[in-house]
Design a protein around this motif. Structure first.
Motif, PDB file in Angstrom:
ATOM      1  N   SER A   1     -25.477  -0.988  -1.021  1.00  0.00           N
ATOM      2  CA  SER A   1     -24.784  -0.109  -0.066  1.00  0.00           C
ATOM      3  C   SER A   1     -25.388   1.292  -0.086  1.00  0.00           C
ATOM      4  O   SER A   1     -25.599   1.918   0.957  1.00  0.00           O
ATOM      5  CB  SER A   1     -23.296  -0.036  -0.397  1.00  0.00           C
ATOM      6  OG  SER A   1     -22.692  -1.307  -0.286  1.00  0.00           O
ATOM      7  N   LEU A   2     -25.663   1.791  -1.292  1.00  0.00           N
ATOM      8  CA  LEU A   2     -26.267   3.117  -1.436  1.00  0.00           C
ATOM      9  C   LEU A   2     -27.645   3.166  -0.794  1.00  0.00           C
ATOM     10  O   LEU A   2     -27.971   4.074  -0.019  1.00  0.00           O
ATOM     11  CB  LEU A   2     -26.369   3.472  -2.925  1.00  0.00           C
ATOM     12  CG  LEU A   2     -27.180   4.729  -3.279  1.00  0.00           C
ATOM     13  CD1 LEU A   2     -26.526   5.986  -2.704  1.00  0.00           C
ATOM     14  CD2 LEU A   2     -27.356   4.866  -4.785  1.00  0.00           C
ATOM     15  N   MET A   3     -28.457   2.158  -1.084  1.00  0.00           N
ATOM     16  CA  MET A   3     -29.837   2.145  -0.591  1.00  0.00           C
ATOM     17  C   MET A   3     -29.917   1.991   0.919  1.00  0.00           C
ATOM     18  O   MET A   3     -30.690   2.682   1.595  1.00  0.00           O
ATOM     19  CB  MET A   3     -30.617   1.021  -1.275  1.00  0.00           C
ATOM     20  CG  MET A   3     -30.858   1.255  -2.763  1.00  0.00           C
ATOM     21  SD  MET A   3     -31.644  -0.166  -3.572  1.00  0.00           S
ATOM     22  CE  MET A   3     -33.295  -0.093  -2.859  1.00  0.00           C
ATOM     23  N   VAL A   4     -29.125   1.081   1.465  1.00  0.00           N
ATOM     24  CA  VAL A   4     -29.215   0.823   2.902  1.00  0.00           C
ATOM     25  C   VAL A   4     -28.646   1.996   3.702  1.00  0.00           C
ATOM     26  O   VAL A   4     -29.147   2.328   4.779  1.00  0.00           O
ATOM     27  CB  VAL A   4     -28.509  -0.506   3.269  1.00  0.00           C
ATOM     28  CG1 VAL A   4     -26.997  -0.371   3.281  1.00  0.00           C
ATOM     29  CG2 VAL A   4     -28.994  -1.022   4.612  1.00  0.00           C
ATOM     30  N   THR A   5     -27.614   2.664   3.164  1.00  0.00           N
ATOM     31  CA  THR A   5     -27.070   3.844   3.838  1.00  0.00           C
ATOM     32  C   THR A   5     -28.092   4.971   3.862  1.00  0.00           C
ATOM     33  O   THR A   5     -28.300   5.628   4.890  1.00  0.00           O
ATOM     34  CB  THR A   5     -25.778   4.319   3.134  1.00  0.00           C
ATOM     35  OG1 THR A   5     -24.818   3.269   3.154  1.00  0.00           O
ATOM     36  CG2 THR A   5     -25.201   5.544   3.826  1.00  0.00           C
ATOM     37  N   SER A   6     -28.756   5.181   2.736  1.00  0.00           N
ATOM     38  CA  SER A   6     -29.785   6.221   2.655  1.00  0.00           C
ATOM     39  C   SER A   6     -30.956   5.915   3.586  1.00  0.00           C
ATOM     40  O   SER A   6     -31.487   6.802   4.257  1.00  0.00           O
ATOM     41  CB  SER A   6     -30.290   6.344   1.213  1.00  0.00           C
ATOM     42  OG  SER A   6     -29.243   6.717   0.343  1.00  0.00           O
ATOM     43  N   ALA A   7     -31.337   4.653   3.619  1.00  0.00           N
ATOM     44  CA  ALA A   7     -32.473   4.259   4.454  1.00  0.00           C
ATOM     45  C   ALA A   7     -32.187   4.465   5.930  1.00  0.00           C
ATOM     46  O   ALA A   7     -33.048   4.938   6.688  1.00  0.00           O
ATOM     47  CB  ALA A   7     -32.839   2.800   4.177  1.00  0.00           C
ATOM     48  N   GLU A   8     -30.989   4.115   6.359  1.00  0.00           N
ATOM     49  CA  GLU A   8     -30.660   4.233   7.782  1.00  0.00           C
ATOM     50  C   GLU A   8     -30.535   5.676   8.244  1.00  0.00           C
ATOM     51  O   GLU A   8     -30.783   5.996   9.403  1.00  0.00           O
ATOM     52  CB  GLU A   8     -29.371   3.467   8.095  1.00  0.00           C
ATOM     53  CG  GLU A   8     -29.576   1.993   8.320  1.00  0.00           C
ATOM     54  CD  GLU A   8     -30.643   1.696   9.368  1.00  0.00           C
ATOM     55  OE1 GLU A   8     -30.568   2.222  10.488  1.00  0.00           O
ATOM     56  OE2 GLU A   8     -31.583   0.946   9.045  1.00  0.00           O
ATOM     57  N   LEU A   9     -30.166   6.571   7.330  1.00  0.00           N
ATOM     58  CA  LEU A   9     -30.048   7.986   7.686  1.00  0.00           C
ATOM     59  C   LEU A   9     -31.400   8.581   8.091  1.00  0.00           C
ATOM     60  O   LEU A   9     -31.467   9.507   8.903  1.00  0.00           O
ATOM     61  CB  LEU A   9     -29.478   8.783   6.506  1.00  0.00           C
ATOM     62  CG  LEU A   9     -27.975   8.625   6.248  1.00  0.00           C
ATOM     63  CD1 LEU A   9     -27.570   9.329   4.953  1.00  0.00           C
ATOM     64  CD2 LEU A   9     -27.167   9.194   7.418  1.00  0.00           C
TER      65      LEU A   9
END
Length: 416
Positions: free
Chosen positions: A58-66
């Motif tokens: 969740s942390l990684m995918v949220t950061s990536a999409e930003l």
């Protein structure tokens, strides 16, 4: 598929978090950026140590999409390859499903940003999974992305394997229903695939039964769409919509009853019935974008098929002229059109002014047609049985005759 070979288990994950967080805080200045980057990396490291892979995903995918719009396609693909690989670390099937949902939901949030690459990312995620239902979820997300990102050409080839996929996924009727409707929407984007779209829309409608009274109403709009698509399609002359409960409910619906009546005319009646319908429901035809000239053309061909199925192999030109409401010199033109559309196989006897029909298509294939097919098969089986009996009988007679001839020959030798 991109392959990552990590130097240690946590390095690729921390590298992704650091890379995306640095992009996110690039314009904030070192004083503001460094504490936030450190915090995110620390949270990621704690998740790795504790084995909290869902939280890490969740942390990684949220950061990536930003920061996805700031990344090159190569960097975005590499980033998501590492993120997707997290599913292999999931602690339970439930975690796999949650992780897949967290990742795929983020991937499809920006369909207009590198849509084809995002679709490739979903395909890579699909191939990493062993969980059948998780695969189904990813496939459904890919269909949504394909439509919204206008990259449907990449998913259409997979529809040929849907039956195999359904066996693999083992999903219930509700999920099958959603799948068929989603595929129909994908195919609808391509005007050359109208027949395929209608086929999957019919599959969707067929998942409803009379026992589904509580949810039958949700199929009403799609049932109307299926009828209109069939009527509009100039190259589709057969469908199995009429007896489906999801379609049959339209007959008693105040708003949609004319739509059901129109379907009934196109599948069971002739041009005169359509002319009467048009006179009473011209506004209905216009509201659904139906062109009268096109409807008349299709009804003439269907009426000719109806004539071919009713007559005993021969249709007088006069019957065609009256039924199709055309001039005498146009009769043969419509016969040729029906042959070209592969609706009938026939010969024109111009001398006697009749059409000799050898085959005609069915406008629908319901219980009546199944019964007719059953009767024909039974007749063929009996005929074949009679042929086999005759052959065996002749064989026995021939063998008996040969035996008698041999005996007589031996007796003749003995006499000598």
């Amino acid at each position: 598929m991109t392959t990552i070979v990590p130097t240690s288990e946590e390095d690729p994950f921390l590298a992704v978090v650091q890379f995306t967080s640095q992009l996110a805080w690039a314009d904030a200045g070192p004083e503001a950026a460094e504490p936030e980057i450190s915090r995110l990396c620390r949270e990621a490291e704690e998740s790795i140590v504790a084995g909290k892979w869902l939280e890490l995903a969740s942390l990684m995918v949220t950061s990536a999409e930003l920061v996805s719009s700031k990344m090159s396609e190569k960097d975005l693909e590499c980033t998501y390859t590492i993120i997707c690989s997290l599913v292999k670390n999931a602690n339970s099937p439930e975690d796999v499903l949650e992780m897949v949902n967290a990742i795929s939901s983020k991937v499809v949030q920006q369909p207009n940003d590198k849509a084809s690459l995002r679709l490739k990312i979903l395909f890579n995620l699909y191939n990493l999974l062993d969980h059948p239902y998780a695969r189904f979820q990813v496939y459904m997300k890919s269909l949504t992305l394909a439509v919204e990102g206008k990259v449907t050409e990449y998913v259409v080839p997979s529809f040929k394997k849907i039956d195999n996929f359904l066996k693999e996924w083992n999903v219930d009727s509700k999920d099958q229903r959603e799948l068929f409707l989603a595929i129909a929407k994908v195919l609808r984007e391509n005007k050359s695939l109208v027949k395929e779209s209608l086929n999957f829309l019919t599959k969707y409608l067929a998942t409803f039964s009379n026992d589904d009274a509580q949810v039958l109403g949700e199929a009403k709009e799609e049932a109307v769409r299926a009828v209109i698509e069939f009527v509009k399609a100039s190259s589709i002359f057969q469908c199995d919509l009429l007896d489906l409960p999801a379609v049959a409910q339209l007959e008693k619906d105040t708003k949609y009853a004319p739509v059901y009546q129109l379907l009934k005319i196109f599948l069971t009646q002739r041009l005169n019935a359509y002319s009467e319908f048009k006179a009473a429901n011209s506004e209905c035809l216009q509201s659904y974008g139906l062109v009268d000239e096109d409807c008349v053309t299709k009804m003439r061909l269907l009426s000719l098929v109806d004539l071919a199925s009713d007559e005993s192999g021969k249709i007088p030109y006069t019957s065609i002229k009256d039924t199709l409401q055309v001039k005498e010199e146009e009769v043969e033109l419509w016969i040729v059109k029906a042959i070209t559309a592969k609706l009938i196989d026939c010969k024109m006897d111009q001398m006697n002014q009749v059409v000799i029909v050898s085959r005609c298509s069915e406008r629908e294939f319901g219980s009546k047609q199944w019964q007719s097919l059953r009767t024909k098969l039974a007749t063929w089986r009996d005929n074949i049985g009679n042929v086999i009996s005759t052959i065996e009988s002749n064989k026995v007679t021939e063998e008996g005759s040969q035996s008698s001839s041999s005996t007589a020959a031996i007796q003749g030798l003995s006499v000598r």
